[in-house]
Design an enzyme around this catalytic site. Structure first.
Site, PDB file in Angstrom:
ATOM      1  N   LYS A 223       3.205 -11.587   8.435  1.00 52.66           N
ATOM      2  CA  LYS A 223       1.978 -10.962   7.954  1.00 52.66           C
ATOM      3  C   LYS A 223       1.532 -11.749   6.740  1.00 52.66           C
ATOM      4  O   LYS A 223       2.313 -11.955   5.805  1.00 52.66           O
ATOM      5  CB  LYS A 223       2.243  -9.515   7.532  1.00 52.66           C
ATOM      6  CG  LYS A 223       1.067  -8.897   6.786  1.00 52.66           C
ATOM      7  CD  LYS A 223       1.405  -7.568   6.127  1.00 52.66           C
ATOM      8  CE  LYS A 223       0.226  -7.116   5.253  1.00 52.66           C
ATOM      9  NZ  LYS A 223       0.561  -5.925   4.437  1.00 52.66           N
TER      10      LYS A 223
ATOM     11  N   VAL B 216      -2.719  -5.864   9.612  1.00 51.03           N
ATOM     12  CA  VAL B 216      -2.111  -4.764   8.859  1.00 51.03           C
ATOM     13  C   VAL B 216      -3.145  -4.341   7.826  1.00 51.03           C
ATOM     14  O   VAL B 216      -3.038  -4.695   6.660  1.00 51.03           O
ATOM     15  CB  VAL B 216      -0.788  -5.223   8.203  1.00 51.03           C
ATOM     16  CG1 VAL B 216      -0.211  -4.127   7.335  1.00 51.03           C
ATOM     17  CG2 VAL B 216       0.230  -5.623   9.266  1.00 51.03           C
TER      18      VAL B 216
ATOM     19  N   TYR C  73       6.502 -11.556   5.284  1.00 48.78           N
ATOM     20  CA  TYR C  73       5.307 -10.983   4.666  1.00 48.78           C
ATOM     21  C   TYR C  73       4.948 -11.890   3.483  1.00 48.78           C
ATOM     22  O   TYR C  73       5.714 -11.991   2.522  1.00 48.78           O
ATOM     23  CB  TYR C  73       5.645  -9.561   4.220  1.00 48.78           C
ATOM     24  CG  TYR C  73       4.592  -8.787   3.455  1.00 48.78           C
ATOM     25  CD1 TYR C  73       3.256  -9.173   3.382  1.00 48.78           C
ATOM     26  CD2 TYR C  73       4.951  -7.601   2.806  1.00 48.78           C
ATOM     27  CE1 TYR C  73       2.327  -8.411   2.685  1.00 48.78           C
ATOM     28  CE2 TYR C  73       4.023  -6.838   2.111  1.00 48.78           C
ATOM     29  CZ  TYR C  73       2.714  -7.246   2.049  1.00 48.78           C
ATOM     30  OH  TYR C  73       1.801  -6.496   1.346  1.00 48.78           O
TER      31      TYR C  73
ATOM     32  N   THR D 142       0.832  -1.204   0.000  1.00 48.07           N
ATOM     33  CA  THR D 142       0.000   0.000   0.000  1.00 48.07           C
ATOM     34  C   THR D 142       0.866   1.253   0.000  1.00 48.07           C
ATOM     35  O   THR D 142       0.442   2.316  -0.453  1.00 48.07           O
ATOM     36  CB  THR D 142      -0.915  -0.009   1.253  1.00 48.07           C
ATOM     37  OG1 THR D 142      -1.526  -1.291   1.366  1.00 48.07           O
ATOM     38  CG2 THR D 142      -1.991   1.046   1.162  1.00 48.07           C
TER      39      THR D 142
END
Lengths: 306, 306, 306, 306
Positions: free
Chosen positions: D165, D209, D138, D50
């Protein structure tokens, strides 16, 4: 099946006990049905994916519907899968289901040549008026190659669908369905993925079609009840057992056929029915069978009536 | 079919002319077979994907095999698709094909629950000894979800397969097959992708099963002959026409069913057979039909016997 | 690069000889360039996928462009990959390429977040006016997740693209490109898939960017020439060798990085440059290296100047 | 970050406010950080997907880390994405993060050439010892093409990873991670999918997140708190709002870039920061901007400090 949200709760996709590619294991069928019903389930789904429907001849499917409905004897609602590449075949099975006293039929996408969303709707528009029973939809993209859009499901509902069973494994999609139909509480949202049962029920879904309920009907009924109550502690306890089923039973194979093979093998180890799996698949060989025997012996929540 | 490489040349996957979901277009069937044979084809493939086999009832499939074999009357070899999710069904169709005088059957992967390479081999080991006719393999991953490995094809060959038709659209795979079987010139490598016919024949392949040969049998036979001679100039000329078929006929739809729908629509415009398409699909509607009429009128290589 | 169809023939995607993640193997670079040019190639492509471009720091990429261009010294046209997720980075590399005397840059889709066809066109509209050199497109969906549509390529051409290199492995797509641009003979259609070189050249394509030409430049030039002449017999002979490269060199690994690792390992065995592969990948370990040594020793068409 | 399970709670993946491809929107950055921190978040993740990290030059990324860390000023833990195709680049960013006082770095798979599970582990074995800060993993397969196996995550943990994540959208995978690490309560399981926050927290996960926390930090913190308490009624209320974010904000686009574009557009409409989106993407055009303005006006849970 005359009340709203008639399809709800735990509706096991029953395996089809067999002695060979052409013979039903009748003794096993009776034991299996009693085992499942004694677990408190809310319905039984015959001839779904776990039931090996497409692998059986129409004759065998028809014989099975009659025998199973006769044994079940209206104690719980019965839904019957009629998914087929041939619409003639689907209608024959539907008629047999109706004659045998089943409550509804289940329709997924015809599954050889890929069908588009629009073609699926046209197919339903043609098929539904000819059905002798109410119907529910079944989303099973891993087998049919069609991940039914929310729009397609909405159109199926307009054509009279009682609900939808989703086995995509895509929880975001299932949540989108729930959001779409939140003002239609009588349209049943049913999940096929065992691990997502609490998520489904807590967020407005109506039930589940868990293959594992062939073996552990009471466990799944308990999970459904705990989920309806939002009893997080109890859910967590039961969830551990669901994970054990995955780790000890399903994970013995990694093939697309693993649910069929492992559930039948486990049921056989539990003394409930024969482990025969219809062509194009075969039962587990000796090595995997022994692994299953060992794993089953480690499960402390077996539901066996002796 | 007693010589080596018995399967070769242009073997159109014939459409199944229909009047409805349950009736054969008998007049159309006769015209279509005469049209195809007069084009000089080397065989005919009944009840493949283009032939809508999985969408037809067994009864209709059997009736069709008998009628088609009777009309063909041994003028060219006939192969018959027996692919089915039910092995009972496959064997029934195979027996009918044998009784009707067909030369071989065609086997692809059972296509509902995904089958693994090893399961496919086990399936063949069980099925093949029961077949009343020789068989060839058919790789069709877009429909069956199994892209048969070269190893699986090798095992099929050991079980007696006459050859393989590949419709994966994956030319590198087709080349790998040719490389694997280059020392077995009697094992037929047949391509399903129309655009890859010269590539296949030039590099050691034996033939093609092009849907377009329902409409343009002579064109494809010419392309096969030019490819066998390595006549690059002639190939280039004919290739232009193959591209036109794609641009003017197949591209009218973009769905998985596009070949079935567009070939039947074109054949209907050409006055050869009915455009009815069996459920779960439907014929093109008026708009696409008009588009087809217009496009057909622009094709200057129509093969119509008036 | 002033004539039409300036990009044509064999343009090897040169590996980037390295001593470590931050050091160029300068000696290897010189030997490699001489090896490639002596094979008669028609151009050199620096910093493509085989050149590990995205894995190298900008500093190293710039240093490499300068050194390589200096060694090549205008003997053949040079194109330089500027594909990057950062447009600032792409422009920096393009400027370095221009300053070093390269002839064109090569652009593929930015490759982290998936880019749509329309976004790709908007990106080109913004990027192209800032480029100091002509550009060609590069379709590489396995790395970038964008399979550029024919429409996107047409728009790139309108923005000035000299041509397109396609490494999709999808020959039907490549044929569609050729059909689309058949009236623009100066728009270069270049194939990345080694096995499809004859198909590309015979059907109107202009050249190839084969990783194998790092090792066997003469072989690929010969194949290009034979393809231009439509010499089917010669093509068949050379094709056997291309298949051997696949079987003996690339097939040592099955990972996405296999071309990078195996070409560098083979070049090292051939005494041309170091086998170091930049992070996130690593050179083959001892076992695969020995396998390569053995396989290389079995190849009878090595092109080594001693 | 010295206690166990240091990574937990709501850790927004902060957008990178920009004025152009090369300039930070400094005023917007300050307003955004204050907005987020005032919502009660438990950390901030800079330069994730993002945050458009791969689209920004290293220089801009470094400048951004320094400015953001300075404004955050240790009020909440800061983690910084260092994922890059170039390990040199990753290490540079990691050093800058360390110098700026960040608490950990975040590592996903290098994302151009597909990396295998084993290659990913080898990459970590090389990279981790050189890192100046702790790290978390991640999983972002839609961007990186690697769906990290549970085994790979376990190896990352052995190398010191603080947690993972997961943004795969695959809840069954997330549940498998939780099951695998249930005896390691200090290994943080963090979800990226907004709709799955209650599922994650209730079943043993540690945090989320959520991109939406750029706009609605308090909402997500409330959802996290309700989930920790197992307050099903409150969760249901907040969930409705999460669904609204999806329906009114993210659904304005359907492209892979939709989260980046829509969050920046919404933040701009909320008066928080500029809507500029870095190349290769662009901000929404006027039409979508107006749609966003309208949709934002219909949201009754805006968190704006006036």
């Amino acid at each position: 099946m005359k009340t709203t949200a008639s399809l709800h709760g735990i509706i096991p996709p029953m395996v089809t006990p067999l002695l060979s590619n052409t013979e039903i294991d009748e003794e096993g069928l009776i034991k299996l049905i009693e085992h499942i019903i004694s677990g408190g389930v809310h319905g039984i789904f015959l001839l779904g994916t776990t039931g090996e429907a497409p692998h059986l001849s129409y004759e065998l499917r028809k014989e099975f519907i009659k025998k199973a409905c006769s044994v079940i004897n209206k104690r719980v609602p019965v839904v019957v899968g009629i998914t087929d590449t041939s619409i003639t075949g689907s209608l024959e099975i539907a008629q047999t289901a109706s004659d045998a006293g089943a409550d509804a039929v289940v329709i997924s996408a015809p599954y050889y040549v890929s069908i588009s969303q629009q073609e699926m709707v046209e197919y339903l528009e043609y098929l539904v008026p000819q059905l002798p029973l109410p119907f529910m939809m079944y989303n099973m993209p891993s087998c049919t190659k069609l991940h039914m859009s929310v729009e397609t499901v909405r159109k199926a509902k307009e054509l009279g669908a009682l609900g939808i069973k989703d086995s995509s494994g895509d929880l975001a999609y299932l949540y989108a369905l729930m959001d779409e139909f939140k003002d239609s509480p009588d349209f049943s949202i049913i999940v096929g993925t065992e691990l997502f049962i609490p998520e489904t029920i807590i967020n407005g879904g109506h039930g589940a079609v868990p293959g594992g309920a062939n073996m552990f009907p009471r466990l799944f009924v308990d999970l459904y009840e705990a989920s309806k109550k939002g009893d997080i502690t109890r859910i967590a306890e039961l969830r551990e057992k669901i994970i054990q089923i995955d780790n000890k039973i399903y994970s013995i194979s990694s093939e697309g056929s693993k649910y069929i093979k492992s559930i039948k093998c486990a049921l056989s180890e539990m003394g409930i029915c024969n482990n025969f799996v219809s062509m194009p698949f075969t039962p587990f060989g000796a090595e995997k069978q022994n692994e299953m025997k060992q794993n089953i012996s480690e499960i402390d929540f077996l539901e066996i009536n002796k």
